[in-house]
Design a protein around this motif. Structure first.
Motif, PDB file in Angstrom:
ATOM      1  N   PRO A   3      62.052  95.055  65.850  1.00  0.00           N
ATOM      2  CA  PRO A   3      61.570  95.523  64.533  1.00  0.00           C
ATOM      3  C   PRO A   3      62.541  95.269  63.396  1.00  0.00           C
ATOM      4  O   PRO A   3      62.131  94.957  62.274  1.00  0.00           O
ATOM      5  CB  PRO A   3      61.340  97.023  64.763  1.00  0.00           C
ATOM      6  CG  PRO A   3      61.124  97.154  66.235  1.00  0.00           C
ATOM      7  CD  PRO A   3      61.981  96.099  66.869  1.00  0.00           C
ATOM      8  N   ILE A   4      63.834  95.418  63.662  1.00  0.00           N
ATOM      9  CA  ILE A   4      64.808  95.236  62.581  1.00  0.00           C
ATOM     10  C   ILE A   4      64.814  93.784  62.128  1.00  0.00           C
ATOM     11  O   ILE A   4      64.727  93.466  60.937  1.00  0.00           O
ATOM     12  CB  ILE A   4      66.222  95.647  63.046  1.00  0.00           C
ATOM     13  CG1 ILE A   4      66.232  97.126  63.445  1.00  0.00           C
ATOM     14  CG2 ILE A   4      67.242  95.391  61.958  1.00  0.00           C
ATOM     15  CD1 ILE A   4      67.550  97.581  64.014  1.00  0.00           C
ATOM     16  N   LEU A  40      72.412 101.569  61.226  1.00  0.00           N
ATOM     17  CA  LEU A  40      71.745 100.310  60.891  1.00  0.00           C
ATOM     18  C   LEU A  40      70.231 100.483  60.848  1.00  0.00           C
ATOM     19  O   LEU A  40      69.567 100.042  59.905  1.00  0.00           O
ATOM     20  CB  LEU A  40      72.115  99.235  61.920  1.00  0.00           C
ATOM     21  CG  LEU A  40      71.422  97.877  61.758  1.00  0.00           C
ATOM     22  CD1 LEU A  40      71.753  97.272  60.397  1.00  0.00           C
ATOM     23  CD2 LEU A  40      71.829  96.943  62.896  1.00  0.00           C
ATOM     24  N   VAL A  41      69.679 101.145  61.879  1.00  0.00           N
ATOM     25  CA  VAL A  41      68.232 101.324  61.940  1.00  0.00           C
ATOM     26  C   VAL A  41      67.746 102.187  60.773  1.00  0.00           C
ATOM     27  O   VAL A  41      66.726 101.882  60.144  1.00  0.00           O
ATOM     28  CB  VAL A  41      67.804 101.942  63.290  1.00  0.00           C
ATOM     29  CG1 VAL A  41      66.286 102.121  63.340  1.00  0.00           C
ATOM     30  CG2 VAL A  41      68.266 101.077  64.450  1.00  0.00           C
ATOM     31  N   SER A  42      68.453 103.265  60.490  1.00  0.00           N
ATOM     32  CA  SER A  42      68.023 104.146  59.397  1.00  0.00           C
ATOM     33  C   SER A  42      68.086 103.427  58.054  1.00  0.00           C
ATOM     34  O   SER A  42      67.220 103.620  57.195  1.00  0.00           O
ATOM     35  CB  SER A  42      68.882 105.422  59.362  1.00  0.00           C
ATOM     36  OG  SER A  42      70.251 105.103  59.146  1.00  0.00           O
ATOM     37  N   ARG A  43      69.082 102.552  57.876  1.00  0.00           N
ATOM     38  CA  ARG A  43      69.162 101.792  56.635  1.00  0.00           C
ATOM     39  C   ARG A  43      67.955 100.870  56.496  1.00  0.00           C
ATOM     40  O   ARG A  43      67.352 100.775  55.429  1.00  0.00           O
ATOM     41  CB  ARG A  43      70.457 100.977  56.599  1.00  0.00           C
ATOM     42  CG  ARG A  43      70.599 100.123  55.345  1.00  0.00           C
ATOM     43  CD  ARG A  43      71.916  99.393  55.318  1.00  0.00           C
ATOM     44  NE  ARG A  43      73.040 100.314  55.307  1.00  0.00           N
ATOM     45  CZ  ARG A  43      74.315  99.923  55.267  1.00  0.00           C
ATOM     46  NH1 ARG A  43      74.619  98.631  55.248  1.00  0.00           N
ATOM     47  NH2 ARG A  43      75.286 100.816  55.245  1.00  0.00           N
ATOM     48  N   MET A 111      71.095 109.458  57.729  1.00  0.00           N
ATOM     49  CA  MET A 111      72.374 108.803  57.964  1.00  0.00           C
ATOM     50  C   MET A 111      72.573 107.587  57.063  1.00  0.00           C
ATOM     51  O   MET A 111      73.688 107.149  56.831  1.00  0.00           O
ATOM     52  CB  MET A 111      72.488 108.362  59.428  1.00  0.00           C
ATOM     53  CG  MET A 111      72.610 109.503  60.410  1.00  0.00           C
ATOM     54  SD  MET A 111      73.023 108.940  62.086  1.00  0.00           S
ATOM     55  CE  MET A 111      71.579 107.959  62.494  1.00  0.00           C
ATOM     56  N   ALA A 112      71.503 106.982  56.592  1.00  0.00           N
ATOM     57  CA  ALA A 112      71.617 105.769  55.771  1.00  0.00           C
ATOM     58  C   ALA A 112      72.113 106.108  54.375  1.00  0.00           C
ATOM     59  O   ALA A 112      71.854 107.197  53.856  1.00  0.00           O
ATOM     60  CB  ALA A 112      70.263 105.074  55.680  1.00  0.00           C
ATOM     61  N   PRO A 113      72.839 105.187  53.740  1.00  0.00           N
ATOM     62  CA  PRO A 113      73.177 105.392  52.325  1.00  0.00           C
ATOM     63  C   PRO A 113      71.898 105.608  51.518  1.00  0.00           C
ATOM     64  O   PRO A 113      70.937 104.841  51.633  1.00  0.00           O
ATOM     65  CB  PRO A 113      73.867 104.064  51.932  1.00  0.00           C
ATOM     66  CG  PRO A 113      74.379 103.510  53.221  1.00  0.00           C
ATOM     67  CD  PRO A 113      73.384 103.915  54.268  1.00  0.00           C
ATOM     68  N   GLY A 114      71.874 106.654  50.735  1.00  0.00           N
ATOM     69  CA  GLY A 114      70.675 106.970  49.966  1.00  0.00           C
ATOM     70  C   GLY A 114      69.613 107.699  50.761  1.00  0.00           C
ATOM     71  O   GLY A 114      68.524 107.977  50.242  1.00  0.00           O
ATOM     72  N   GLY A 115      69.920 108.037  52.028  1.00  0.00           N
ATOM     73  CA  GLY A 115      68.925 108.702  52.870  1.00  0.00           C
ATOM     74  C   GLY A 115      68.524 110.065  52.352  1.00  0.00           C
ATOM     75  O   GLY A 115      67.344 110.433  52.397  1.00  0.00           O
ATOM     76  N   THR A 116      69.492 110.824  51.858  1.00  0.00           N
ATOM     77  CA  THR A 116      69.181 112.153  51.339  1.00  0.00           C
ATOM     78  C   THR A 116      68.228 112.058  50.153  1.00  0.00           C
ATOM     79  O   THR A 116      67.235 112.789  50.070  1.00  0.00           O
ATOM     80  CB  THR A 116      70.467 112.885  50.926  1.00  0.00           C
ATOM     81  OG1 THR A 116      71.379 112.912  52.025  1.00  0.00           O
ATOM     82  CG2 THR A 116      70.166 114.303  50.485  1.00  0.00           C
TER      83      THR A 116
END
Length: 428
Positions: A3-4, A40-43, A111-116
């Motif tokens: 998927p990635i 990586l996946v969350s990004r 966990m990703a940058p900008g996730g919050t």
């Protein structure tokens, strides 16, 4: 192709982001392999979600709400063990089994940058669908639970905002002001003058984004009307002199900035900490009070008049007359009745069937006292539409805050002054 890799390939080839890819990435993120490569996946998942159109994002939100449910067999087994042996350990096992995998997925998205910021935006988006889509309430509850934990007081930073603050932050004040519109840069400059203060909470996950801010005027005595506080014709020397002799801090506007954080309490902490900051800077200050709107009063009175529960039926035609507040003779004929009815409304106990004013609930719940009800304190269209121009002072008295809070929370007792009592109908 995994998927990635697929999602990256689609983006490079200019193909639109795929809802299916987003679902695959969500499943991947919750798997054991996803845990190992979670960042990586969350990004990638956040990148795909940002690229989806509104309809596909909505479908993904429904997918989150309906798919990642607790394991019913595991939960049933844990519940049966608890019923057979009610211990702390078996209770903890029930809580663990009831925790939906969706919450863990949301934690990993974070966990990703900008996730919050992405999760806050997701909660803002689903708000419009909660009434028609009950399933989304599960996702909303999980988001609120997690955001309340991540945005607890220990993570918040109080900052004073002044004219030297970054322009991007100042622009957000103009955009987010929810009580008294800021009409451009000159208006904002006056609100940040030497006899004014503005404080906001910030969070490390949202740099440069205020969560909530409060505007304060340093004055002498209780302010009873909003126009003098918003006046722009004061020079800086006069403002400094005003601040030096002020004995009262008036909190005249509190604005929440992030719709996705609704229900996450910041305001009570904000007011109490700002009081401490102001006391340290201005030892002469003796009173800390709000000048607040009464946003639910007109709606309450309109309903009361419509269902015949008020003996003041004649008011209906009088308050319907446009511009009555600008005519001294007519406004004075309404003053006594509307002040009495507003005092009645604001002193309703929070019981089933009573519509409690949201601003009153906030301040009374924080331990303030209903100090004064002010006639025609704000006659701009919004003020008249909400409360016939009436405004209220809620007084924060250090010696009685805790007792007032406890009384309100436990049995709905509303701390109020003798001036307010004098407005209420006399009991037989």
């Amino acid at each position: 192709m995994n998927p990635i890799t697929q999602s990256l390939s689609d983006q490079r080839n200019g193909q639109p982001a795929s809802l299916d890819h987003a679902k695959q990435l969500a499943a991947k993120l919750l798997s054991e392999r996803g845990e190992a490569s979670g960042a990586l996946v969350s990004r990638e998942l956040n990148d795909v979600l940002r690229a989806l159109d509104g309809n596909d994002r909505y479908d993904f939100q429904r997918y989150l709400a309906t798919t990642f449910q607790p394991d019913s067999n595991a939960l049933r087994a844990a519940a049966e063990r608890y019923l057979n042996d009610a211990t702390a350990e078996t209770a903890a096992a029930v809580a663990q089994a009831a925790d939906p995998p969706r919450q863990e997925l949301l934690r990993r998205i974070n966990m990703a940058p900008g996730g919050t910021a992405a999760l806050i935006a997701m909660r803002r988006e689903i708000t419009a669908h909660l009434r028609d889509e009950p399933e989304l309430k599960l996702l909303d509850a999980d988001l609120k639970h997690l955001l309340a934990s991540w945005f607890n007081r220990g993570f918040l930073e109080l900052r004073r905002i002044d004219w030297q603050s970054p322009a991007a932050v100042l622009e957000k004040l103009i955009a987010y002001e929810a009580v008294h519109e800021i009409k451009g840069w000159d208006d904002l400059r006056r609100r940040l003058a030497p006899d004014r203060r503005c404080f906001a909470f910030f969070h490390p996950a949202l740099p440069g984004e205020p969560l909530i801010f409060v505007e304060v005027a340093l004055v002498q005595g209780l302010a009873t009307s909003i126009p003098p506080l918003l006046s722009q014709d004061v020079d800086e020397d006069a403002a400094r002199a005003q601040a030096a002799k002020a004995d009262t801090a008036i909190f005249y506007s509190i604005s929440n900035c992030q719709e996705g954080l609704r229900g996450v309490s910041f305001g009570n902490f904000l007011i109490k900490q700002v009081v401490e900051e102001l006391q340290a800077e201005f030892p002469r200050l003796k009173q800390f009070s709000t000048l607040s709107p009464v946003p639910g009063f007109r709606r309450w009175l309109t309903q009361r008049l419509a269902d015949g529960s008020a003996p003041d039926a004649a008011l209906s035609s009088q308050i319907a007359h446009d511009g009555w507040w600008n005519e001294l003779r007519q406004s004075e004929t309404l003053r006594a009745d509307l002040m009495r009815l507003c005092a009645t409304y604001l002193t309703l106990r929070p019981l089933p069937g009573n519509r409690i004013d949201p601003v009153a609930r906030f301040h009374l719940g924080n331990g303030a006292r209903l100090e004064r009800i002010n006639w025609l304190g704000n006659t701009v269209p919004r003020g008249v539409q909400e409360s016939f121009g009436i405004m209220v002072n809620y007084l924060y008295d250090h010696d009685s805050i805790e007792a007032n809070h406890e009384a309100f929370v436990h049995d709905g007792t509303i701390a109020r002054s003798a001036d307010v009592d004098a407005l209420l109908p006399k009991s037989d």
